[in-house]
Design an enzyme around this catalytic site. Structure first.
Site, PDB file in Angstrom:
ATOM      1  N   GLU A  35       3.484  11.680  -2.873  1.00 22.70           N
ATOM      2  CA  GLU A  35       3.500  12.109  -1.466  1.00 22.70           C
ATOM      3  C   GLU A  35       4.355  13.354  -1.265  1.00 22.70           C
ATOM      4  O   GLU A  35       4.682  13.732  -0.143  1.00 22.70           O
ATOM      5  CB  GLU A  35       3.987  10.961  -0.577  1.00 22.70           C
ATOM      6  CG  GLU A  35       3.073   9.736  -0.605  1.00 22.70           C
ATOM      7  CD  GLU A  35       1.800   9.887   0.207  1.00 22.70           C
ATOM      8  OE1 GLU A  35       1.853  10.377   1.351  1.00 22.70           O
ATOM      9  OE2 GLU A  35       0.706   9.525  -0.311  1.00 22.70           O
TER      10      GLU A  35
ATOM     11  N   HIS B 159       7.302   6.865   4.387  1.00 23.93           N
ATOM     12  CA  HIS B 159       7.870   7.895   3.501  1.00 23.93           C
ATOM     13  C   HIS B 159       9.390   7.793   3.585  1.00 23.93           C
ATOM     14  O   HIS B 159       9.929   7.400   4.629  1.00 23.93           O
ATOM     15  CB  HIS B 159       7.484   9.314   3.958  1.00 23.93           C
ATOM     16  CG  HIS B 159       6.056   9.679   3.740  1.00 23.93           C
ATOM     17  ND1 HIS B 159       5.288  10.313   4.681  1.00 23.93           N
ATOM     18  CD2 HIS B 159       5.258   9.522   2.657  1.00 23.93           C
ATOM     19  CE1 HIS B 159       4.073  10.529   4.198  1.00 23.93           C
ATOM     20  NE2 HIS B 159       4.030  10.055   2.981  1.00 23.93           N
TER      21      HIS B 159
ATOM     22  N   CYS C  87       8.593  16.214   8.868  1.00 23.09           N
ATOM     23  CA  CYS C  87       7.249  16.131   8.263  1.00 23.09           C
ATOM     24  C   CYS C  87       6.557  17.471   8.302  1.00 23.09           C
ATOM     25  O   CYS C  87       5.722  17.785   7.464  1.00 23.09           O
ATOM     26  CB  CYS C  87       6.346  15.168   9.033  1.00 23.09           C
ATOM     27  SG  CYS C  87       6.937  13.501   9.145  1.00 23.09           S
TER      28      CYS C  87
HETATM   29  O1  SUG Z   1       0.296  10.737   6.201  1.00 20.72           O
HETATM   30  N1  SUG Z   1      -0.323  10.867   9.643  1.00 20.72           N
HETATM   31  C1  SUG Z   1       0.421  11.338   8.503  1.00 20.72           C
HETATM   32  C2  SUG Z   1       1.848  11.578   8.899  1.00 20.72           C
HETATM   33  C3  SUG Z   1       2.626  12.241   7.780  1.00 20.72           C
HETATM   34  C4  SUG Z   1       4.066  12.321   8.080  1.00 20.72           C
HETATM   35  N2  SUG Z   1       4.744  12.966   7.015  1.00 20.72           N
HETATM   36  C5  SUG Z   1       5.990  12.691   6.581  1.00 20.72           C
HETATM   37  N3  SUG Z   1       6.616  11.588   6.922  1.00 20.72           N
HETATM   38  N4  SUG Z   1       6.519  13.502   5.750  1.00 20.72           N
HETATM   39  C6  SUG Z   1       0.358  10.329   7.366  1.00 20.72           C
HETATM   40  O2  SUG Z   1       0.388   9.122   7.656  1.00 20.72           O
HETATM   41  C7  SUG Z   1      -2.345  10.291  10.849  1.00 20.72           C
HETATM   42  C8  SUG Z   1      -3.755  10.817  11.053  1.00 20.72           C
HETATM   43  C9  SUG Z   1      -4.521  10.029  12.070  1.00 20.72           C
HETATM   44  O3  SUG Z   1      -4.327   8.830  12.193  1.00 20.72           O
HETATM   45  O4  SUG Z   1      -5.407  10.635  12.757  1.00 20.72           O
HETATM   46  C10 SUG Z   1      -1.663  10.830   9.623  1.00 20.72           C
HETATM   47  O5  SUG Z   1      -2.306  11.226   8.670  1.00 20.72           O
END
Ligand code: SUG
Length: 449
Positions: free
Chosen positions: A178, A254, A371
């Site tokens: 990730e 994460h 993020c």
């Molecule tokens: O991978 N959300 C992302 C959020 C990423 C956050 N990143 C960090 N914590 N570094 C994920 O879960 C949601 C998309 C949706 O539901 O339409 C999404 O992909």
């Protein structure tokens, strides 16, 4: 080891793409599931992200921009057997399974903390900055990002004298990676050789080790070890730690949802890591300077409050001699979290200032300030060698605000994703963006025409 005293941390934020929407694609990410089917505002999302970049640039920090991806991803839909014109592909995918179309239409590449893992030249045996795009294999909508991410990174950091780019790890769960969301680097000054801290969710090849029961652990220790090898890191300056499986089960998908570090400061929740006391002791033993740890007790901020406010998804930034904490406005609306933050700022802690940003469009999909950014530590020579068009300036900000105003919708629902006009708008916007950022032809639609 003392190094280049002029090295800086550059935050490369992801520009929110024109198809930003809420599709509930991320099982284990509480906000994504909660807001599934809500109507999004891509224009507002992009402007909120740009406002954060501009504000940090105005503080005198080095700030970069990473371009979004081409979505809907017709190329992937064709790989899945949909055919005809692009409009036929969208319509057939929508009729067959609207969820599948949504997975190929997410603007999720905006969260560039998941774009790659980056090791600065001070840490690597060959003295180059190393990049490995994350395979993001746990979520289909994210697993289709890494090829174009790799191209965007190569266009941004093109000079092979300074930059080394790897392929993503094999796209299987055993090497689930990730990226920087699970990677932190500690040092005294940015140019010093640092201690790289890799946090993983589970062991792929050892069933006897603890793992979460409710939600997936997206990242494996095997992936972290592979990145450390690829990046030629010294074993003496690497620490691997397992995330507490219980907090993954509470929505900490994460590590950057429960911990953040910068230079010699670590801000983390008391329940962040498995066997936390040993993890902190190991980090301290590897550091050549004191590690200042702020461990937030559960009695002050519960794990559910940490997840809903994204307190730890903050950016810890060195601004001159001060340390600033960049938090989302959800932290101010949570009484316990805000009281804790005020006490930190006003007390004897390393944190001098708190900056609050409105990032609600991204937050509603589980993406906070941290993020949205990929940290790249660069010497002045390396900074001069990277693509200067991608570095934030007053002019670039004005250009991008105008570009968003010209190309983005202010309302998008999952049902709109099959509209061929949206695909056309998105490609037109990205074509203009590659010119603005001087990226060359990084998108599939630019390569097959
Ligand atoms: O991978 N959300 C992302 C959020 C990423 C956050 N990143 C960090 N914590 N570094 C994920 O879960 C949601 C998309 C949706 O539901 O339409 C999404 O992909």
């Amino acid at each position: 080891m003392a190094g280049d005293t002029n090295a800086v941390e550059v935050n490369f934020d992801g520009l929110v793409g024109p198809t930003h929407n809420y599709a509930g694609l991320s099982f284990g990410n509480v906000a994504s599931k909660k807001n599934a089917t809500a109507v999004s505002n891509p224009k507002e999302a992009a402007l909120q992200g740009l406002a954060k970049m501009k504000a940090l640039h105005d503080l005198g920090l080095s700030q970069g921009v990473l371009a979004p991806q081409e979505r809907p991803d017709v190329h992937t839909l064709r790989r899945l057997g949909f055919s005809g014109t692009d409009a036929d592909v969208l319509s057939a995918a929508h009729v067959h399974d609207a969820r599948l179309l949504a997975t190929c239409s997410s603007a999720s590449s905006m969260w560039t903390a998941n774009a790659a893992t980056v090791s600065p030249s001070a840490d690597t045996a060959d003295g180059k900055v190393h990049f490995t795009p994350a395979n993001l294999v746990n979520k289909f909508h994210r697993s289709i990002e890494h090829i174009v991410t790799g191209r965007i990174l190569r266009s941004t950091f093109a000079d092979t004298r300074y930059f080394s780019h790897h392929h993503a790890l094999p796209s299987v769960e055993q090497f689930g990676d990730e990226g920087a969301a699970n990677h932190t680097r500690f040092c005294r000054d940015y140019g010093d050789a640092g201690v790289e801290f890799f946090v993983y969710g589970r062991h792929a090849f050892d069933d006897s080790k603890p793992a979460p029961k409710r939600y997936p652990a997206r990242h494996t220790v095997e992936a972290s070890q592979a990145i450390a090898r690829l990046h030629q890191l010294s074993e003496k300056r690497v620490v691997f730690a397992q995330q507490n499986p219980d907090v993954i089960d509470e929505g900490v998908f994460h590590n950057d949802v429960i911990a953040v570090g910068n230079r010699d400061v670590l801000l983390c929740h008391q329940e962040a890591f498995l066997d936390q006391a040993s993890v902190l002791a190991e980090l301290r033993s590897r550091m050549e300077t004191e590690l200042r740890v702020i461990e937030v007790p559960t009695t002050r901020v519960s794990v559910p409050d940490a997840v809903s406010s994204y307190l730890f998804n903050s950016q810890l930034l060195s601004v001159g001699s001060e340390t600033h904490l960049v938090v989302p406005k959800e932290c101010r609306s949570n009484m316990d979290v805000w009281a804790y933050l005020e006490a930190l700022r006003d007390g004897d802690s390393p944190i001098d200032e708190i900056q609050v940003f409105n990032l609600t469009q991204s937050m509603s999909n589980g993406g906070g300030p941290a993020c949205l950014r990929l940290r790249v530590v660069l010497s002045q020579e390396e900074l001069a060698a990277c693509n200067q068009n991608t570095l934030m300036s007053d002019t670039l900000y004005a250009t991008l605000v105008e570009w968003v105003g010209q190309h983005y919708r202010d309302r998008l629902h999952e049902a709109d994703l099959c509209d061929p006009k949206l695909l056309h708008e998105s490609r037109t916007a990205l074509d203009a963006l590659t010119d603005i950022l001087g990226l060359g032809s990084v998108y599939p639609f630019q390569q097959c025409s």
